[in-house]
Each structure stands twice: as structure tokens, then as C-alpha cells.
Design an enzyme around this catalytic site. Structure first.
Site, PDB file in Angstrom:
ATOM      1  N   TYR A  50      10.744  22.203 -16.827  1.00  0.00           N
ATOM      2  CA  TYR A  50       9.623  22.064 -17.767  1.00  0.00           C
ATOM      3  C   TYR A  50       9.593  20.647 -18.363  1.00  0.00           C
ATOM      4  O   TYR A  50       8.648  20.310 -19.078  1.00  0.00           O
ATOM      5  CB  TYR A  50       9.698  23.067 -18.927  1.00  0.00           C
ATOM      6  CG  TYR A  50       9.721  24.527 -18.549  1.00  0.00           C
ATOM      7  CD1 TYR A  50       9.431  24.953 -17.260  1.00  0.00           C
ATOM      8  CD2 TYR A  50      10.031  25.494 -19.499  1.00  0.00           C
ATOM      9  CE1 TYR A  50       9.468  26.302 -16.928  1.00  0.00           C
ATOM     10  CE2 TYR A  50      10.066  26.843 -19.184  1.00  0.00           C
ATOM     11  CZ  TYR A  50       9.793  27.238 -17.885  1.00  0.00           C
ATOM     12  OH  TYR A  50       9.835  28.579 -17.570  1.00  0.00           O
ATOM     13  N   HIS A 108      16.891  29.531 -11.917  1.00  0.00           N
ATOM     14  CA  HIS A 108      15.436  29.673 -12.105  1.00  0.00           C
ATOM     15  C   HIS A 108      14.776  30.550 -11.033  1.00  0.00           C
ATOM     16  O   HIS A 108      13.915  31.375 -11.355  1.00  0.00           O
ATOM     17  CB  HIS A 108      14.796  28.284 -12.135  1.00  0.00           C
ATOM     18  CG  HIS A 108      13.544  28.208 -12.943  1.00  0.00           C
ATOM     19  ND1 HIS A 108      13.182  27.113 -13.671  1.00  0.00           N
ATOM     20  CD2 HIS A 108      12.542  29.113 -13.138  1.00  0.00           C
ATOM     21  CE1 HIS A 108      12.019  27.330 -14.274  1.00  0.00           C
ATOM     22  NE2 HIS A 108      11.613  28.539 -13.970  1.00  0.00           N
TER      23      HIS A 108
END
Ligand SMILES: NC(=O)c1ccc[n+]([C@@H]2O[C@H](COP(=O)([O-])OP(=O)(O)OC[C@H]3O[C@@H](n4cnc5c(N)ncnc54)[C@H](OP(=O)(O)O)[C@@H]3O)[C@@H](O)[C@H]2O)c1
Length: 278
Positions: A50, A108
Site C-alpha cells: 500500500y 499477502h
């Protein structure tokens, strides 16, 4: 506002609802996350990918809340799954946030085609032993991936963060988690503000409880036993989203919402059996 807590399978206590930070970057991101902490959020979800671990770290330092009362989560990207790269990426994640430790660190995506998630998991296990992380988990792992982690390392994740919203209720995956004491965490719990927020069926239930559709959906996650992590840049919606502990959905309302699920209900067709993210 006080948020109730639960205990993960490794003993770490975590709030029953958290705050998503995807797309909250830079100064406006720091302001939004600082506001969320002031409003009562204690569990903050970020990821290396991010590009806002620094933003989250800055908000943590600006908040008046002692570090030990916060639960900060970050995530290992697919491109850094080889063991040595995973170790240095966890360290880099900490440098970016300027934190000494993460409370929770997740893989992730499993990226099964590259077949490296077991060695990435070993890196998380070791980083926990070294004190860099307090609790280790995964995102988007199917039961077959979780079973392999347990078989090859003897360690099951404390949580699995998965796509979960009324149009994709993940019933089988949640049952597997419950049976094996792995906590479910819901990403895009509001369907990323898609049409689900205009759903008439949920609207009727919301009217009955004098709550908003978002609040009913987040209460539904809570009663399913999943920690949701709604993202909002708006202080008013941040407060709205945690104001869900003063009403209860009936069994039939829970069933009605769960029945909105669709086989093709994923937001972007990201099936972890084949989808890869680096
Ligand atoms: N592990 C993974 O693979 C994965 C994947 C996706 C997401 N995530 C995590 O999950 C978090 C949450 O998911 P998400 O950000 O995709 O979607 P989400 O939380 O379901 O929805 C966020 C959207 O809903 C809006 N919103 C929030 N509260 C609202 C309310 N009460 N009423 C109306 N609109 C509202 C937000 O707009 P405003 O900001 O304008 O309020 C934003 O556009 C992410 O931020 C990220 O941390 C993880």
C-alpha cells in the site's frame, strides 16, 4: 468509543473491528488514520504494497494512545516470499513505519504457482521468535494452503484475512477456520462501497434497527465471528462504522443477509487458487 476484544490462538488480544488503510497515503492519510485512532480504532491494517506503512507509523506517533494499546498489521508482498527476502522485507517494513515491532504480520497472497509461501511462512515464524512480530497470519489462503503450512511447519496462522462481504460470504472457508481456531478477518467488508450499500433487503433490516446499511453489514460480520476492517477517510463514517455494539441482528436477519451471497460475488474475480499478486 470502546471496542470489545478477542484473543487469538497465540494469546494476542485484538479488537473485534479494525481500520483499513488502502489508499490512505501522505498527509491526508496521516490525518484520516489519526482521526480513526481518536475515534476509538486500535487495530490498523496496512501492507508493504500500500506504500503507506510510513503514513501509519506517523499517525501512531502523533496519536496520544500508548503504542502497547495499538495493534498494527502489515503484509509481505508476493515478490518477497523467498526466505531471505522475506526476512529483509519484514525489517524494511519496520524501518518504513519507524516501529520496533508489528503486532501482526501477514503473507499477502499465497501465490501458489510460485510455490514459495511455505518458506515465507518460515520467515514469519523466525521473525516472531526474534521479536519483530507478535502474531503471524496470512491473507487469502485456501484450506489446502493452510493445511500445508501446518503439515510442513507445525504452525497454523493466528488469522486469515479474506474477501468477505454479503455478496461473498465465504461460508466453507469460515467453517474451516472455526474448526482449526484460525480467526477470520474480512477485507472489503463493505464491498468497497459497491452496490451492496444500496441493497434493498439490507436497507429494510437497517430501517428496522434505525441503523445504516453499513452498520448492519458490519454487525453481520461481527456476528459471523469475523473481524472487519472497514476503510473510511471520513471521521463521521469512521464513527458510524464502529457504532455497531448496541444492537443485535436476529438469526433470521443474519440468514437473510448471508443468503445474498453469489458464486461469482468476488469484487474482482481474485480467486486465490489461481490469482497472483506480487
Ligand atoms: N489482504 C488483502 O488482499 C486485502 C485486499 C483488499 C483490502 N484489504 C484491506 O481491507 C481494507 C478494507 O477494504 P477496502 O478498503 O477495499 O473496502 P471497504 O472497507 O469495504 O470500503 C471502503 C469504501 O467504502 C466507503 N465507506 C466506508 N464507510 C462507509 C459508510 N459508512 N458509508 C458509505 N461508504 C463508506 C469508503 O469511502 P470513504 O473513505 O469516502 O468513507 C471507501 O470508498 C483495506 O483498506 C485494506 O486495509 C486487504
Amino acid at each position: 468509543m470502546h471496542i470489545p476484544e478477542i484473543t487469538l490462538n497465540d494469546g494476542l488480544t485484538v479488537p473485534e473491528i479494525g481500520f483499513g488503510t488502502y489508499k490512505l497515503n501522505g498527509n491526508s492519510g496521516v490525518n484520516a488514520i489519526t482521526s480513526a485512532i481518536q475515534t476509538g480504532y486500535r487495530l490498523i491494517d496496512t501492507a508493504y504494497n500500500y506504500e503507506n506503512e510510513g503514513t501509519v507509523g506517523e499517525a501512531v506517533r502523533r496519536s496520544a494512545i500508548p503504542r502497547e494499546q495499538l495493534r498494527i498489521t502489515s503484509k509481505l508482498p508476493g515478490r518477497y516470499q523467498p526466505y531471505d527476502k522475506a526476512v529483509s522485507t519484514i525489517q524494511e517494513s519496520l524501518y518504513r513505519a519507524n516501529l520496533d515491532y508489528y503486532d501482526i504480520y501477514l503473507i499477502h497472497w499465497p501465490n501458489p504457482k510460485q510455490d514459495l509461501y511455505v518458506e515465507a511462512w518460515q520467515a514469519l515464524i523466525d521473525a516472531k521468535k526474534w521479536g519483530l512480530i507478535r502474531s503471524i497470519g496470512v491473507c487469502n489462503f485456501l484450506p489446502e494452503h493452510l493445511e500445508r503450512l501446518e503439515k510442513e511447519t507445525g504452525v497454523l496462522p493466528s488469522m486469515n484475512q479474506i474477501e468477505l462481504h454479503p455478496y461473498f460470504n465465504q461460508e466453507d472457508q469460515r467453517k474451516w477456520h472455526e474448526k482449526h481456531n484460525v480467526k477470520t478477518e474480512s477485507w472489503s467488508p463493505l464491498g468497497r462501497a459497491s452496490t451492496v450499500l444500496e441493497n434493498e433487503t439490507i436497507g429494510k433490516i437497517a430501517e428496522k434497527h434505525q441503523k445504516t446499511i453499513s452498520q448492519v453489514i458490519l454487525r453481520w460480520h461481527h456476528q459471523l465471528g469475523s473481524i472487519s476492517i472497514p476503510k473510511s477517510a471520513s471521521p463521521a463514517r469512521q464513527l458510524e462504522n464502529i457504532s455497531i455494539f448496541d444492537f443485535t441482528l436476529s438469526d433470521s436477519e443474519m440468514t437473510t443477509i448471508s443468503q445474498l451471497t453469489r458464486a461469482d460475488g468476488r469484487l474482482k474475480d481474485q480467486d486465490p487458487a489461481v490469482y497472483e499478486e506480487f
